[in-house]
Structure formats: structure tokens, C-alpha cells
Design a protein around this motif. Structure first.
Motif, PDB file in Angstrom:
ATOM      1  N   GLN A  72     -31.747  32.417   2.775  1.00 29.16           N
ATOM      2  CA  GLN A  72     -33.093  32.834   2.451  1.00 29.16           C
ATOM      3  C   GLN A  72     -34.244  32.472   3.328  1.00 29.16           C
ATOM      4  OE1 GLN A  72     -33.092  31.250  -1.556  1.00 29.16           O
ATOM      5  NE2 GLN A  72     -31.642  32.525  -2.341  1.00 29.16           N
ATOM      6  N   ARG A  73     -34.349  31.440   3.678  1.00 27.79           N
ATOM      7  CA  ARG A  73     -35.478  31.178   4.849  1.00 27.79           C
ATOM      8  C   ARG A  73     -35.537  31.826   6.200  1.00 27.79           C
ATOM      9  NH1 ARG A  73     -36.455  27.092   8.882  1.00 27.79           N
ATOM     10  NH2 ARG A  73     -34.312  26.480   8.845  1.00 27.79           N
ATOM     11  N   TYR A  74     -34.250  32.130   6.702  1.00 28.42           N
ATOM     12  CA  TYR A  74     -34.300  32.874   7.819  1.00 28.42           C
ATOM     13  C   TYR A  74     -34.706  34.197   7.403  1.00 28.42           C
ATOM     14  CZ  TYR A  74     -32.547  29.256  10.783  1.00 28.42           C
ATOM     15  OH  TYR A  74     -32.243  28.030  11.499  1.00 28.42           O
ATOM     16  N   GLU A 125     -12.320  17.454  -7.388  1.00 27.26           N
ATOM     17  CA  GLU A 125     -13.738  17.339  -8.172  1.00 27.26           C
ATOM     18  C   GLU A 125     -14.930  17.087  -7.024  1.00 27.26           C
ATOM     19  OE1 GLU A 125     -13.439  14.946 -11.367  1.00 27.26           O
ATOM     20  OE2 GLU A 125     -12.616  16.313 -12.510  1.00 27.26           O
ATOM     21  N   THR A 126     -14.618  16.056  -6.102  1.00 29.22           N
ATOM     22  CA  THR A 126     -15.351  15.614  -4.811  1.00 29.22           C
ATOM     23  C   THR A 126     -15.593  16.799  -4.021  1.00 29.22           C
ATOM     24  OG1 THR A 126     -14.814  13.179  -5.255  1.00 29.22           O
ATOM     25  CG2 THR A 126     -15.841  13.913  -3.066  1.00 29.22           C
ATOM     26  N   ALA A 127     -14.498  17.302  -3.497  1.00 21.10           N
ATOM     27  CA  ALA A 127     -14.488  18.544  -2.623  1.00 21.10           C
ATOM     28  C   ALA A 127     -15.166  19.816  -3.242  1.00 21.10           C
ATOM     29  CB  ALA A 127     -13.010  19.060  -2.152  1.00 21.10           C
ATOM     30  N   GLN A 128     -14.950  19.983  -4.468  1.00 23.43           N
ATOM     31  CA  GLN A 128     -15.496  21.095  -5.309  1.00 23.43           C
ATOM     32  C   GLN A 128     -17.049  21.145  -5.231  1.00 23.43           C
ATOM     33  OE1 GLN A 128     -14.201  23.681  -6.324  1.00 23.43           O
ATOM     34  NE2 GLN A 128     -16.027  24.648  -7.343  1.00 23.43           N
ATOM     35  N   ARG A 129     -17.657  19.574  -5.304  1.00 25.30           N
ATOM     36  CA  ARG A 129     -19.036  19.328  -5.535  1.00 25.30           C
ATOM     37  C   ARG A 129     -19.695  19.636  -4.024  1.00 25.30           C
ATOM     38  NH1 ARG A 129     -17.390  15.145  -9.064  1.00 25.30           N
ATOM     39  NH2 ARG A 129     -17.485  13.771  -7.340  1.00 25.30           N
ATOM     40  N   GLU A 130     -19.087  19.047  -2.866  1.00 28.04           N
ATOM     41  CA  GLU A 130     -19.297  19.067  -1.607  1.00 28.04           C
ATOM     42  C   GLU A 130     -19.674  20.603  -1.335  1.00 28.04           C
ATOM     43  OE1 GLU A 130     -16.586  16.767   0.632  1.00 28.04           O
ATOM     44  OE2 GLU A 130     -17.723  14.979   0.110  1.00 28.04           O
ATOM     45  N   PHE A 131     -18.465  21.421  -1.589  1.00 29.64           N
ATOM     46  CA  PHE A 131     -18.534  22.933  -1.153  1.00 29.64           C
ATOM     47  C   PHE A 131     -19.772  23.419  -1.880  1.00 29.64           C
ATOM     48  CE2 PHE A 131     -13.852  22.348  -0.252  1.00 29.64           C
ATOM     49  CZ  PHE A 131     -13.954  22.364   1.081  1.00 29.64           C
ATOM     50  N   GLU A 132     -19.776  23.134  -3.171  1.00 24.16           N
ATOM     51  CA  GLU A 132     -20.889  23.864  -3.745  1.00 24.16           C
ATOM     52  C   GLU A 132     -22.372  23.620  -3.181  1.00 24.16           C
ATOM     53  OE1 GLU A 132     -20.381  22.866  -7.830  1.00 24.16           O
ATOM     54  OE2 GLU A 132     -18.838  24.290  -8.164  1.00 24.16           O
ATOM     55  N   ARG A 133     -22.286  22.192  -2.953  1.00 29.25           N
ATOM     56  CA  ARG A 133     -23.670  21.692  -2.364  1.00 29.25           C
ATOM     57  C   ARG A 133     -23.795  22.555  -0.992  1.00 29.25           C
ATOM     58  NH1 ARG A 133     -22.862  16.898  -2.496  1.00 29.25           N
ATOM     59  NH2 ARG A 133     -22.071  16.425  -0.384  1.00 29.25           N
ATOM     60  N   ALA A 134     -22.888  22.530  -0.106  1.00 29.70           N
ATOM     61  CA  ALA A 134     -22.865  23.377   1.262  1.00 29.70           C
ATOM     62  C   ALA A 134     -23.177  24.870   0.953  1.00 29.70           C
ATOM     63  CB  ALA A 134     -21.553  23.141   1.732  1.00 29.70           C
ATOM     64  N   GLN A 135     -22.634  25.317  -0.161  1.00 26.72           N
ATOM     65  CA  GLN A 135     -23.069  26.944  -0.502  1.00 26.72           C
ATOM     66  C   GLN A 135     -24.523  27.034  -0.839  1.00 26.72           C
ATOM     67  OE1 GLN A 135     -20.568  28.384  -3.436  1.00 26.72           O
ATOM     68  NE2 GLN A 135     -21.732  30.404  -3.928  1.00 26.72           N
ATOM     69  N   ARG A 136     -25.055  25.891  -1.616  1.00 30.28           N
ATOM     70  CA  ARG A 136     -26.214  25.914  -1.797  1.00 30.28           C
ATOM     71  C   ARG A 136     -27.314  26.047  -0.627  1.00 30.28           C
ATOM     72  NH1 ARG A 136     -24.634  22.964  -6.341  1.00 30.28           N
ATOM     73  NH2 ARG A 136     -25.529  20.828  -5.084  1.00 30.28           N
ATOM     74  N   ASP A 137     -26.836  24.954   0.038  1.00 35.25           N
ATOM     75  CA  ASP A 137     -27.619  24.737   1.299  1.00 35.25           C
ATOM     76  C   ASP A 137     -27.583  26.062   2.247  1.00 35.25           C
ATOM     77  OD1 ASP A 137     -28.273  22.254   0.419  1.00 35.25           O
ATOM     78  OD2 ASP A 137     -26.646  21.072   1.597  1.00 35.25           O
ATOM     79  N   ALA A 138     -26.518  26.580   2.296  1.00 33.99           N
ATOM     80  CA  ALA A 138     -26.356  27.691   3.355  1.00 33.99           C
ATOM     81  C   ALA A 138     -27.153  28.905   2.586  1.00 33.99           C
ATOM     82  CB  ALA A 138     -24.976  28.134   3.398  1.00 33.99           C
ATOM     83  N   ALA A 152     -41.393  38.207  10.909  1.00 34.40           N
ATOM     84  CA  ALA A 152     -41.325  38.601  12.259  1.00 34.40           C
ATOM     85  C   ALA A 152     -41.481  40.017  12.613  1.00 34.40           C
ATOM     86  CB  ALA A 152     -40.277  37.644  12.871  1.00 34.40           C
ATOM     87  N   LYS A 153     -40.609  40.851  11.623  1.00 31.71           N
ATOM     88  CA  LYS A 153     -40.631  42.139  11.950  1.00 31.71           C
ATOM     89  C   LYS A 153     -41.929  42.862  11.830  1.00 31.71           C
ATOM     90  CE  LYS A 153     -35.808  43.291  11.259  1.00 31.71           C
ATOM     91  NZ  LYS A 153     -34.825  43.872   9.921  1.00 31.71           N
ATOM     92  N   ALA A 154     -42.635  42.323  10.592  1.00 34.80           N
ATOM     93  CA  ALA A 154     -44.120  42.954  10.402  1.00 34.80           C
ATOM     94  C   ALA A 154     -45.105  42.731  11.594  1.00 34.80           C
ATOM     95  CB  ALA A 154     -44.517  42.206   8.977  1.00 34.80           C
ATOM     96  N   GLN A 155     -44.839  41.405  12.109  1.00 35.89           N
ATOM     97  CA  GLN A 155     -45.816  40.978  13.127  1.00 35.89           C
ATOM     98  C   GLN A 155     -45.236  41.752  14.365  1.00 35.89           C
ATOM     99  OE1 GLN A 155     -44.986  36.784  13.473  1.00 35.89           O
ATOM    100  NE2 GLN A 155     -46.730  36.314  12.060  1.00 35.89           N
ATOM    101  N   LEU A 156     -44.135  42.151  14.507  1.00 37.44           N
ATOM    102  CA  LEU A 156     -43.608  43.243  15.701  1.00 37.44           C
ATOM    103  C   LEU A 156     -44.101  44.628  15.668  1.00 37.44           C
ATOM    104  CD1 LEU A 156     -41.755  43.587  18.078  1.00 37.44           C
ATOM    105  CD2 LEU A 156     -39.886  44.330  16.463  1.00 37.44           C
ATOM    106  N   LEU A 160     -34.087  35.256  15.286  1.00 35.60           N
ATOM    107  CA  LEU A 160     -34.076  35.135  13.752  1.00 35.60           C
ATOM    108  C   LEU A 160     -32.856  36.073  13.332  1.00 35.60           C
ATOM    109  CD1 LEU A 160     -37.821  35.114  12.781  1.00 35.60           C
ATOM    110  CD2 LEU A 160     -36.218  33.321  12.508  1.00 35.60           C
ATOM    111  N   GLU A 161     -32.721  37.029  13.873  1.00 36.93           N
ATOM    112  CA  GLU A 161     -31.549  38.083  13.333  1.00 36.93           C
ATOM    113  C   GLU A 161     -30.134  37.112  13.477  1.00 36.93           C
ATOM    114  OE1 GLU A 161     -33.083  42.576  13.745  1.00 36.93           O
ATOM    115  OE2 GLU A 161     -32.036  41.689  15.187  1.00 36.93           O
ATOM    116  N   GLN A 162     -30.087  36.572  14.730  1.00 34.47           N
ATOM    117  CA  GLN A 162     -28.729  35.879  15.036  1.00 34.47           C
ATOM    118  C   GLN A 162     -28.632  34.626  14.129  1.00 34.47           C
ATOM    119  OE1 GLN A 162     -26.374  36.643  17.298  1.00 34.47           O
ATOM    120  NE2 GLN A 162     -25.365  34.976  16.150  1.00 34.47           N
ATOM    121  N   LYS A 163     -29.881  33.988  13.918  1.00 32.42           N
ATOM    122  CA  LYS A 163     -29.922  32.753  13.086  1.00 32.42           C
ATOM    123  C   LYS A 163     -29.521  33.103  11.630  1.00 32.42           C
ATOM    124  CE  LYS A 163     -32.882  29.837  15.542  1.00 32.42           C
ATOM    125  NZ  LYS A 163     -34.189  29.049  15.538  1.00 32.42           N
ATOM    126  N   LEU A 164     -29.810  34.393  11.187  1.00 31.04           N
ATOM    127  CA  LEU A 164     -29.786  34.766   9.785  1.00 31.04           C
ATOM    128  C   LEU A 164     -28.136  35.264   9.791  1.00 31.04           C
ATOM    129  CD1 LEU A 164     -30.593  35.711   6.970  1.00 31.04           C
ATOM    130  CD2 LEU A 164     -30.973  37.973   7.962  1.00 31.04           C
TER     131      LEU A 164
END
Length: 206
Positions: A129-131, A111-124, A138-142, A160-164
Motif C-alpha cells: 500500500q505504501r509503494y 500456531e506460531t508459524a501461522q501467527r508469523e505468516f499472518e504478521r508477514a502478510q500484514r507487513d507485506a 510520483a506518476k502525478a508529479q511525472l 517504485l513500480e519495481q518496489k511495488l
């Protein structure tokens, strides 16, 4: 038993009554000591209980020596056999407790591992989405830039493409890890020593 024939005031009948009373007292004493000891059997104290029963056997027989009365060794062996059965039962109960404790710990860990993975999934997902939003901007500015600014925006878009791509890979790994906590192997085992004949255990390992 008492191999000798006693008389009381020359009366064999009274002598037999005295012998019967002595034998009954000895048997009650030994049974009482044995039952009290066996009642305290745990999974880890069988040797101490066996010594206690054997000492009680010797003590009772010592008290009976003057009248040639004794509890026979086959009866001691029966009591020790009873002790072994009770001890085996205590061991099985302890094994079940340990299994249940291990299972509870496993479930808590999962259960702990599941919560941690779900949190990691949400963060990812948030990172992705942010990138993605930053890349679109950035493409519009380009498209609207020229000269040195255009080259700068090209570099930024590439970064940004690499970070995404990295954020997307992290999200996929988080999803994969979360799915692993829900998969495993079902096993069926038999063990005549532990379970007896025609008895099987079905379980699952993560």
C-alpha cells in the motif's frame, strides 16, 4: 509343593497342618513380593523388576528348603507373564503420552508459524500500500514535470513500480505460506503389533 510327609509328635495330621501353614506362608511371601514389585512397573524398568521377582522366588524357596517346601517354577513363570503384560500396558501409556506431547508441540509450532505468516502478510500488505501510494504520487508529479525533472521522475516511477511488484510478490508468498499451515495429508494406518487386529489410526500431517 512339599513332596515329603511330615509328622509332629508322631501325628501325620499335625504334620500336614504344619506343612500347609508353611506352604501358605511361602506363597503369601512370594505373592506379596511379586505384587509389590509389579505395582512399581514403568515403561523403562521391566528388567529390574524381573530380577527382583526372580530373587524373591529364590529367597522364598531357600527358606523352605529345610522342610522340603518350594514354590514351583511354573508359578514363577506366571508371575513373569503378568509382569510382561503390565509392562506392555505401561509402554502403551508412555507411547500415548509421547504422541500427545508431540501433537501438542506440533500444534504450538503450527500456531506460531501461522501467527508469523499472518504478521508477514500484514507487513507485506502495508508495504504494498505504501509503494502504491508513492507510485501514484510520483506518476502525478511525472505528468506535471518537464525536462530534467521529467527524466528524474521517470526513473523514480520505474523504481517504485519495481518496489511495488516486489512488495506484491512478498505478500503473495506470505499468503501462500499461511495457507500451507492449514493444509496437509490425512493418513490411515494399521499395526497389529501396536493396535491389534481390525484397529486403525487416523491422523493428519502438516
Amino acid at each position: 509343593v512339599c513332596p515329603r510327609e511330615w509328622t509332629v509328635d508322631g501325628d501325620r495330621k499335625k504334620g500336614k497342618q504344619m506343612t500347609d501353614r508353611n506352604l501358605k506362608l511361602m506363597l503369601r511371601a512370594f505373592n506379596g513380593e511379586s505384587d509389590a514389585a509389579i505395582a512399581k512397573v514403568r515403561f523403562n524398568n521391566a528388567v529390574a523388576i524381573q530380577e527382583r521377582i526372580t530373587k524373591a522366588f529364590d529367597a522364598v524357596n531357600k527358606l523352605g528348603e529345610p522342610n522340603a517346601c518350594s514354590v514351583q517354577r511354573p508359578y514363577l513363570n506366571l508371575k513373569l507373564a503378568e509382569l510382561r503384560l503390565v509392562h506392555e500396558h505401561a509402554e502403551k501409556i508412555q507411547e500415548e503420552k509421547e504422541e500427545q506431547r508431540a501433537l501438542r508441540e506440533q500444534l504450538r509450532d503450527e500456531e506460531t508459524a501461522q501467527r508469523e505468516f499472518e504478521r508477514a502478510q500484514r507487513d507485506a500488505e502495508k508495504e504494498e500500500q505504501r509503494y502504491a501510494a508513492a507510485l501514484e504520487k510520483a506518476k502525478a508529479q511525472l505528468d506535471a514535470s518537464e525536462g530534467a525533472k521529467h527524466r528524474e521522475m521517470e526513473s523514480k516511477v520505474s523504481e517504485l513500480e519495481q518496489k511495488l511488484a516486489n512488495a506484491h510478490a512478498m505478500k503473495e508468498r506470505a499468503i501462500s505460506q499461511a495457507q500451507l499451515t492449514k493444509s496437509g495429508h490425512v493418513y490411515v494406518i494399521s499395526n497389529m503389533g501396536s493396535f491389534g487386529e481390525a484397529t486403525y489410526k487416523i491422523g493428519m500431517t502438516r
